[in-house]
Motif scaffolding. Sequence first.
Motif, short mmCIF file in Angstrom:
data_model
loop_
_atom_site.label_atom_id
_atom_site.label_comp_id
_atom_site.label_asym_id
_atom_site.label_seq_id
_atom_site.Cartn_x
_atom_site.Cartn_y
_atom_site.Cartn_z
N GLY A 37 -85.50 41.21 -10.17
CA GLY A 37 -85.31 39.99 -10.87
C GLY A 37 -84.12 39.47 -11.13
N VAL A 38 -83.12 40.11 -10.57
CA VAL A 38 -81.44 39.87 -10.46
C VAL A 38 -81.24 39.48 -9.20
CG1 VAL A 38 -79.24 40.42 -11.12
CG2 VAL A 38 -81.22 41.15 -12.81
N PHE A 39 -80.39 38.53 -9.16
CA PHE A 39 -79.86 37.86 -7.81
C PHE A 39 -78.56 37.40 -7.98
CE2 PHE A 39 -84.44 37.36 -7.91
CZ PHE A 39 -84.98 37.61 -6.89
N VAL A 40 -77.84 37.39 -6.98
CA VAL A 40 -76.67 36.99 -6.95
C VAL A 40 -76.22 35.88 -5.94
CG1 VAL A 40 -74.04 37.69 -6.75
CG2 VAL A 40 -75.87 39.46 -7.37
N ALA A 41 -75.47 34.77 -6.33
CA ALA A 41 -75.16 33.58 -5.46
C ALA A 41 -73.51 33.29 -5.49
CB ALA A 41 -75.98 32.49 -6.04
N GLY A 42 -73.14 32.62 -4.25
CA GLY A 42 -72.27 32.22 -4.46
C GLY A 42 -70.62 33.16 -4.34
N GLY A 66 -67.06 42.79 -14.43
CA GLY A 66 -67.03 43.90 -15.48
C GLY A 66 -68.37 43.72 -16.53
N PHE A 67 -69.05 42.79 -16.79
CA PHE A 67 -70.11 42.65 -17.63
C PHE A 67 -71.33 43.13 -16.97
CE2 PHE A 67 -70.30 38.87 -15.05
CZ PHE A 67 -71.69 38.26 -14.96
N LEU A 68 -71.29 43.48 -15.66
CA LEU A 68 -72.33 43.90 -14.96
C LEU A 68 -72.79 45.37 -14.92
CD1 LEU A 68 -72.40 41.41 -12.17
CD2 LEU A 68 -74.00 41.30 -14.20
N PRO A 69 -74.14 45.89 -15.16
CA PRO A 69 -74.24 47.50 -15.03
C PRO A 69 -73.83 47.93 -13.70
CG PRO A 69 -76.23 46.14 -14.71
CD PRO A 69 -75.05 45.19 -14.86
N ASP A 70 -73.38 49.26 -13.73
CA ASP A 70 -72.93 49.98 -12.30
C ASP A 70 -74.23 49.81 -11.32
OD1 ASP A 70 -70.70 50.51 -13.51
OD2 ASP A 70 -71.08 52.39 -14.27
N THR A 71 -75.23 49.87 -11.72
CA THR A 71 -76.33 49.94 -10.78
C THR A 71 -76.15 48.81 -9.64
OG1 THR A 71 -77.63 48.81 -12.29
CG2 THR A 71 -78.20 50.99 -12.10
N ILE A 72 -75.58 47.70 -9.89
CA ILE A 72 -75.41 46.63 -8.97
C ILE A 72 -74.07 46.57 -8.46
CG2 ILE A 72 -77.54 45.64 -9.43
CD1 ILE A 72 -75.64 43.46 -10.67
N ARG A 73 -73.18 47.50 -8.79
CA ARG A 73 -71.83 47.20 -8.39
C ARG A 73 -71.60 48.53 -7.53
NH1 ARG A 73 -67.69 46.56 -13.17
NH2 ARG A 73 -68.93 48.23 -14.30
N SER A 74 -70.66 48.19 -6.52
CA SER A 74 -69.89 49.36 -5.65
C SER A 74 -68.61 48.96 -5.44
CB SER A 74 -70.92 49.71 -4.68
OG SER A 74 -70.72 48.90 -3.48
N ASN A 75 -67.54 49.63 -5.71
CA ASN A 75 -66.28 49.10 -5.48
C ASN A 75 -65.70 47.73 -5.55
OD1 ASN A 75 -65.85 51.78 -4.35
ND2 ASN A 75 -66.53 51.27 -2.19
N GLY A 76 -66.25 47.14 -6.76
CA GLY A 76 -65.80 46.17 -7.03
C GLY A 76 -66.42 44.81 -6.46
N PRO A 96 -80.32 45.60 -6.38
CA PRO A 96 -81.20 46.58 -6.89
C PRO A 96 -82.12 46.39 -8.02
CG PRO A 96 -79.18 47.40 -5.79
CD PRO A 96 -79.08 45.91 -6.22
N LEU A 97 -81.44 45.59 -8.85
CA LEU A 97 -82.18 45.44 -10.32
C LEU A 97 -83.22 44.12 -9.83
CD1 LEU A 97 -79.56 45.03 -12.81
CD2 LEU A 97 -81.02 46.80 -12.35
N LEU A 110 -70.68 43.42 -5.41
CA LEU A 110 -71.79 43.88 -5.48
C LEU A 110 -72.82 44.12 -4.68
CD1 LEU A 110 -72.09 40.41 -8.02
CD2 LEU A 110 -72.11 42.72 -8.73
N LYS A 111 -74.01 44.81 -5.12
CA LYS A 111 -74.77 45.26 -3.93
C LYS A 111 -75.85 44.18 -3.81
CE LYS A 111 -74.61 50.14 -5.03
NZ LYS A 111 -75.35 50.97 -5.99
N ALA A 112 -75.77 43.51 -2.93
CA ALA A 112 -76.72 42.07 -2.83
C ALA A 112 -76.86 41.74 -1.35
CB ALA A 112 -76.27 40.92 -3.63
N ASP A 113 -78.15 41.28 -1.10
CA ASP A 113 -78.23 40.76 0.08
C ASP A 113 -77.60 39.40 0.29
OD1 ASP A 113 -80.47 41.12 2.68
OD2 ASP A 113 -80.37 38.70 1.75
N ARG A 114 -77.05 39.22 1.41
CA ARG A 114 -76.21 38.00 1.57
C ARG A 114 -77.01 36.64 1.57
NH1 ARG A 114 -70.47 38.90 2.56
NH2 ARG A 114 -70.17 36.61 2.93
#
Lengths: 315, 390, 544
Positions: free
Chosen positions: C390-395, C365-375, C387-388, C377-381
């Motif tokens: 300098g922003v990465f997602v882990a775990g 919920g605290f993240l901008p829509d740009t990196i979210r889709s259908n609940g 897409p942002l 995150l848009k991120a490389d596994r």
Amino acid sequence: MSWAWVEVKPNENDLMHPGHLACQGCGATIAARLALKVFGKNAVFVIPASCWSVIDGAWPQHALQIPVFHTAFETAAIAATGIRAALDMKGRHDVHVVAWAGDGGTFDIGLQALSGAAERNENIIYITYDNEAYMNTGIQRSSSTPLGAWTTTTPDERPEDRPKKNMMEILAAHRVPYAATASIAYPDDFIRKLKKATQIKGFRFIHVFSPCPPGWKMASNLSVRVARMAVETKVFPLYEIEDGEVYTITHWPRGLPVEEYFKLQGRFKPVLKDPERLAYVQRYIETQWERLVRLHEASHGYLPEEARATIRSAI
Amino acid sequence: MKLIEKSQYTVLKGNYAVAYGVKLARVEVISAYPITPQTTISEKLADMTATGELKARFITVESEHSAISAVIASSLAGARSFTATASQGLALMHEMLHWATGARAPVVMVNVNRALAPSWNIWTEQTDSLAQRDTGWLQIYNESNQEVLDTTILAFKIAERVYLPTMVVLDAFILSHTSEPVEIYPQELVDEFLPPYEHPNAINFDDPRAIGAFARPDYYMEFRYNIQKAHEEALRVFKEETELFAEMFGRKYDTVEEFMLDDADYVLVLAGSTATTAKYAVAQLRERGEKVGVMRIKLFRPFPVEDVRRVLSGRKKVAVIDRNLSFGHSGIFYMETKAAMYGAKDRPPIFGYVAGLGGRDIRPQDIIDIYEDMKRREEPENIIWKGVRV
Amino acid sequence: MAKKYDFKASELPISPMTLTTTLENPTGGWRSFKPVIKNKTAPCTATCPTKVLIPHFIDSLVKGDLDMAANLLHRNNPFPSITGRLCHAPCELPCNRGKYDEPISIKQLERFVGDYYLDRKGKPPRRETGKRVAIVGGGLAGMSAAYYLRSKGHEVVIYDRNPNLGGYLRYYVPEYRLPLAVLDAEVGALERMGVKFVLNTEVGRDIGFEELKEKYDAVILAHGSSIPYTPDFPGVDLLKSGWDLMKEVREGARPKVSGKVAVLGNGYTAFEVARVLRRLGADPFVVYPTAKIRIPFSDREIFTLAEEEGVKFFFAKVPLKADRRDGKVILTVAEWDGKAVVPATEREMEFEEVFLAYEGTADHGFLPDTIRSNGTLKADRRSGETPLEGVFVAGESVSGPSPVVNVIYSGRSVAAAVDAYLRGRTYTPENMPEVVGYERIVTDYFPKAPRVPEMRLSPAERIHSLTREEVLGYTQELAMKEAERCFNCGFCNACGNCYVFCPDYTIKWVHGRPKVDYEYCKGCGVCSEECPRGVIDMVKEREF
């Protein structure tokens, strides 16, 4: 596991240069390398006609970093005796005189001089690297060629029909202080025996099993594996005989069926194709092994636990 | 010479003369196998080494083949080495005789000439040693027990100068088992003549090499060339050393011995103890006014071609008496003498006689018969049998 | 070609004595295959999600160099004391030794080494890069990323809404499974490295995401899947929260529960809640949606433990309805075929209490829509890139509920990607070297030996304590004994076979390692054949 060897130390007495003329995967060169690790620089090898007459290099080259005395086929034991005599006269009691002979030069043509030297208990170490045929001349049978083997003089149509001559028994009958079998696949055992031999005065005999890839019709990478299988199938047991009396089996084999050893080599193809002959060979191996086990038991009064598993029929 | 005063004069069988020669040469390794008529050499040496009279290792081998193999090896391990044999034993050694030469082992071997079997025959004949002609050994034939002792010492000196094995040859029984007065020289004097043995290529743990390694065609021939050169050198060395020996010990030997040859028209050529018989016969013939002499070949290998030519050129006739035979051709000394004379100036006709095989006696009358037979003959023949019943 | 001479006869020695050595004879020309000593890997490492250098660290253990073992272990897994307790150990499944006698007890060895070094772990980096990274969430993924980024010299700040790091491990996993002391030590290690913690601070509430992006060179989102999933069926609100139960128990409370209780769940949490209930004195039943055989491998261990302790199961069942009658909960369940409820299989069951223990989901919920889709995150596994810039997602925030080792790997690989990003390099995922299969192991060199069992409490002992650790692991003696069983597949441990057996002395021993002398090696292949662990390959020299 890290460094896997107790007796073999890295970079200790590496006295064999590369560039020698042995075939790929030669067991006899592994044997020599290991032996030199024990003898160090204070040894002379007496080499009769054999593969090693070639391996050591064509003049003016020499592969070993110890003196080598080349001699005629049947004279390894006596040439070693002569050198020992000379060195003794010169006060060089610190050096080992080692006859380094093939099986032909030991079991066949060299047997007379060997017997003489053994009987006189000459203070030499006689090592036969056994590749079970005349390999240097192109794989002709020797009295060391085992039951069932192909050679160019025991072709597939009529493979070797006599068992290998039992050199150890012949040496034991001479009551030499020390006789032992060894295998290139068991370097620690081999080196322990060499070390033991160097501590003893008198005639010492070591029979080291040295596979020959071309002569045994196998790939060169299989040398050590095949030597290991020879031991584990009881085809070539590792043991020693002290004073011709005390028998000690130094490695208790797993007692695998002889096919495990035969199937690695092309020379046993005729036996492998003939179940009757194969059974006969297996029976022969069992009898020989049981006999050896009994001698061990008679010498020590008991058998270790490992011994039981190796005996097919209960003793 | 004051040292000679310390010599011992004694009566010795030829074989014991050998043993004393070996002892004086301070041999360090001895290896021998019993064979009649050599056996008493081994026995005496065994005795000497057992008592410590001679500080050497005596290896009681199981065959002559091993006897020679042992001494080749000990020689290249730096010890002065000796063996002795005869006949069958020498034949058995054949392989190793080549080896000794190839390895350049200056061993000394005494061969007591004995006929080869069958039939078994233990008596003297030279075929055994002469059959080893091409093995590259120096061969020195002897006429008396003193000469046997002297030649044994000389043999070591020569062998060790040219690094070639040397065979000292004496006749079975006639020398080996017959006692003669022999002078045994003082050790100091022999030591002065014969320095301690050293071989530049002996086994050396500080400089490990392989001796006798196989050589491909691109190198083998040069080694063989060198052996031939060493033989040629040996001829020179033989002369030098016999010269020195004469100076020090008072006995002069040469490649060939010339007896009553100064004005001789006819020459009897032979080797070994038969020479003594021949000399006796020649002396008788001389009394009858026959112009005949004896040339005894002492050095058979290297063959003293120049000396033979010098002695035989210009004579009327030459008879070579061979107590040996190369079947299918002729006596071997005959063959060699003839070959030496080919191309020589004033070459006399040479007659080949074969006599005394298998120890059959050659008496003075036999020599006289041969002389007369030769004189009578017009054309030389390769093989004229003496005393054979046909 | 061998060297040639034109010796004249006068230049020869008297005897045919050699003058040179065979070193003049470069026999390498005989060769058609050449031995190549390779860095390969073992099936265990290949299977391990975070690619722990298993044969390597076990080798150091055997050699008695425990510090080196720890060092090698930490290279790909910063928290072996945690994985040594919680990991489902997929590494042990393909262990080549398992085809010979029994697989190596890798997990216990890992735990032993991890614990051995635990208090000394954590050194500040040698060089600071001056780059700053914010990590949102101090759970295992965040801790793992922090460890690697800090060791690369970056300044790392972890934001966590809780008063301490550890997330699920700290607040939910029971003490008997993971002692807090272990977690505290791991956190302590991060502290010693110089990782900064901003605690009791929730991103999106106490500090904005945009602000973080502004202040830092990179941001890693590792907020996990910490919102328990609640299924939707009538009466679900009558049920208790298993999550809350675990949390209370972890904090020291010992609520009274007894009699038949049910646990509804779909994974680890369900089994663990049941075990907690068992320890509290209840008689738990787990209602589990799949057949027993379908329990994923990652949950097998915990399932076995639960079963041993007397937890009962209803497999392939789903709840349809819950009611409260006479103080009891009446739960209606039905068969579930994996896709739908099997008709006419409804059945009512009566329990004292029913606990919900489904796996968590992420709150983005605290993240901008740009990196979210259908609940999600848009991120490389693998790299965690979004897409942002300098922003990465882990775990688990991107992967959903996962085994600990996968979470650690995620933190590690994202850290590598962030490090590459900070240095202006392209992130390249690790390459896996060739895996050595069982057929390349020369078992003749390994005497048969059974796996050394670790010390553990019996089920009867276990159910009496919520704090006493259930698995006690290895003593040093046991660890060494077990370590010696390892084939060290694909890892040259300098056993010396190639050197000892080389017929040509062309394998030299240089600084304790084998080195091939190709000038002379004839290519016989004995070294390759006798290498017990398949490290040496024969490679075709040239095409004919």
